[in-house]
Design a protein around this motif. Structure first.
Motif, PDB file in Angstrom:
ATOM      1  N   ALA A   1       0.825  -1.207   0.000  1.00 44.41           N
ATOM      2  CA  ALA A   1       0.000   0.000   0.000  1.00 44.41           C
ATOM      3  C   ALA A   1       0.862   1.261   0.000  1.00 44.41           C
ATOM      4  O   ALA A   1       0.555   2.242  -0.691  1.00 44.41           O
TER       5      ALA A   1
ATOM      6  N   ASP B   1      -5.699   5.595   6.493  1.00 44.77           N
ATOM      7  CA  ASP B   1      -6.068   5.137   5.154  1.00 44.77           C
ATOM      8  C   ASP B   1      -5.292   3.892   4.748  1.00 44.77           C
ATOM      9  O   ASP B   1      -5.868   2.936   4.195  1.00 44.77           O
TER      10      ASP B   1
ATOM     11  N   GLU C   1      -6.761   0.087   4.205  1.00 44.12           N
ATOM     12  CA  GLU C   1      -6.546  -0.652   2.969  1.00 44.12           C
ATOM     13  C   GLU C   1      -6.021  -2.057   3.269  1.00 44.12           C
ATOM     14  O   GLU C   1      -6.421  -3.035   2.640  1.00 44.12           O
TER      15      GLU C   1
ATOM     16  N   GLU D   1      -7.850  -5.668   2.476  1.00 45.66           N
ATOM     17  CA  GLU D   1      -7.201  -6.710   1.673  1.00 45.66           C
ATOM     18  C   GLU D   1      -7.125  -8.032   2.427  1.00 45.66           C
ATOM     19  O   GLU D   1      -7.354  -9.097   1.859  1.00 45.66           O
TER      20      GLU D   1
END
Length: 336
Positions: free
Chosen positions: A43, A196, A200, A204
């Motif tokens: 990420a 953020d 993420e 996932e």
């Protein structure tokens, strides 16, 4: 030739995370946290930023056999300068008493290395190795719930938190049993990389960014954490821990969120796709489902604990959402 990665220039350097392995190490203790840092690295790199450099090291290096029988390739601890390590992660073992008796050199290394790293963390019974190194003296800490009494016997100066999923005491972090290492790693990633990126990673890996300490996990929390502001995230965690209350009204929740009732109701639905009342109902439903699956409490007790008030109100909610009564749900899905 060593396989220890070269040090990058300070501005471009990824944070180095060193995972300690040893014979009979718990595989998921190690790989659960590793996977979180791996996903966070993806990420971060997608954003053009450095992520984490992940190293697995053991006292002697080479192949280390886990408690589950899988062999792991490691570098030797002597190849890893502690001053270059950002985060030190110490997994546990289902055979920790034996590991402790055979790990005096590792304990000494941990004592020295932790003084040079930014933070040190343990997963599950890895807290015993930190305690043996003196890192938990007179500190609050946690470990696997089956080992609370053993920790108290061997290390009486450790203040055991029997409810926490993970505990931070300055630069030292400890986590509860096995998968709680994932929760701890998620918290470390959020502290390093922001909400953020952590969210993420949670999406996932299909895990919870945060779950309330000592509480069951509620699947609706992942959605609320993904889509709400930090203020609503904290509010939802608070709601999930206080479902038995009968005053979870818009007015009461708006006051906790420090907003007017009208603005709170509008923003909450806009951010989550649910009204506050519907969110409370869903949290209660999922808490009741978990208790029906995992506990032997009677229906009335579960209805009270989850805030429905009585069995009839809970039955109506189950029928509306699931098309089945609580008793039928238990017969189908109880784990016992």
């Amino acid at each position: 030739m060593t396989n220890t990665p070269e040090i990058l220039p300070k501005r471009a350097r990824a944070r180095r995370v060193l995972f300690v392995a040893f014979p009979d190490v718990g595989l998921l203790d190690l790989t659960g946290a590793q996977t979180v840092f791996w996903a966070a690295t993806k990420a971060m790199e997608a954003r053009g930023l450095p992520g984490y450099e992940r190293i697995t090291a053991s006292p002697a290096g080479g192949l280390v056999r886990s408690a589950e029988g899988l062999e792991l390739q490691t570098v030797a601890l002597r190849q890893c300068r502690a001053s270059t390590v950002d985060t030190l992660v110490v997994p546990g073992s289902p055979h920790m008493d034996v590991v402790l008796d055979q790990s005096a050199p590792l304990v000494q290394w941990l004592r020295r290395a932790s003084a040079k790293t930014r933070r040190t963390a343990s997963v599950c019974s890895g807290a015993f190795l930190l305690a043996a190194a003196g890192l938990l003296d007179h500190k609050r800490a946690t470990t696997h719930w089956l080992m609370f009494d053993r920790m108290n016997e061997r290390f009486p100066t450790v203040e055991i938190d029997r409810d926490a999923i993970f505990v931070q005491q300055g630069a030292v972090w400890t986590s509860a049993g096995v998968t709680a290492g994932i929760d701890l790693a998620m918290a470390l990633v959020e502290a390093d990389c922001g909400h953020d990126v952590a969210m993420e990673v949670a999406r996932e890996l299909v895990v919870y960014l945060k779950r309330p300490g000592g509480q069951s996990q509620f699947s609706a929390l992942l959605r609320s954490q993904a889509e709400t502001s930090p203020a609503f995230e904290e509010l939802n965690l608070w709601i999930s821990a206080h479902l038995q209350r009968q005053d979870l009204t818009v007015e009461f929740l708006a006051e906790r969120a420090r907003m007017s009732p009208r603005n709170f109701a509008r923003q909450y639905k806009e951010k989550t796709g649910r009204t506050p009342a519907k969110a409370v109902e869903v949290f209660r439903l999922e808490a009741a489902k978990r208790l029906l699956e995992d506990s032997t409490r009677n229906i009335d007790q579960i209805a009270t604990q989850c805030g429905f008030g009585d069995e009839e109100r809970m039955r109506v909610t189950f029928q509306r959402h699931l098309g089945v009564a609580p008793r039928d749900y238990r017969r189908r899905f109880a784990r016992s």
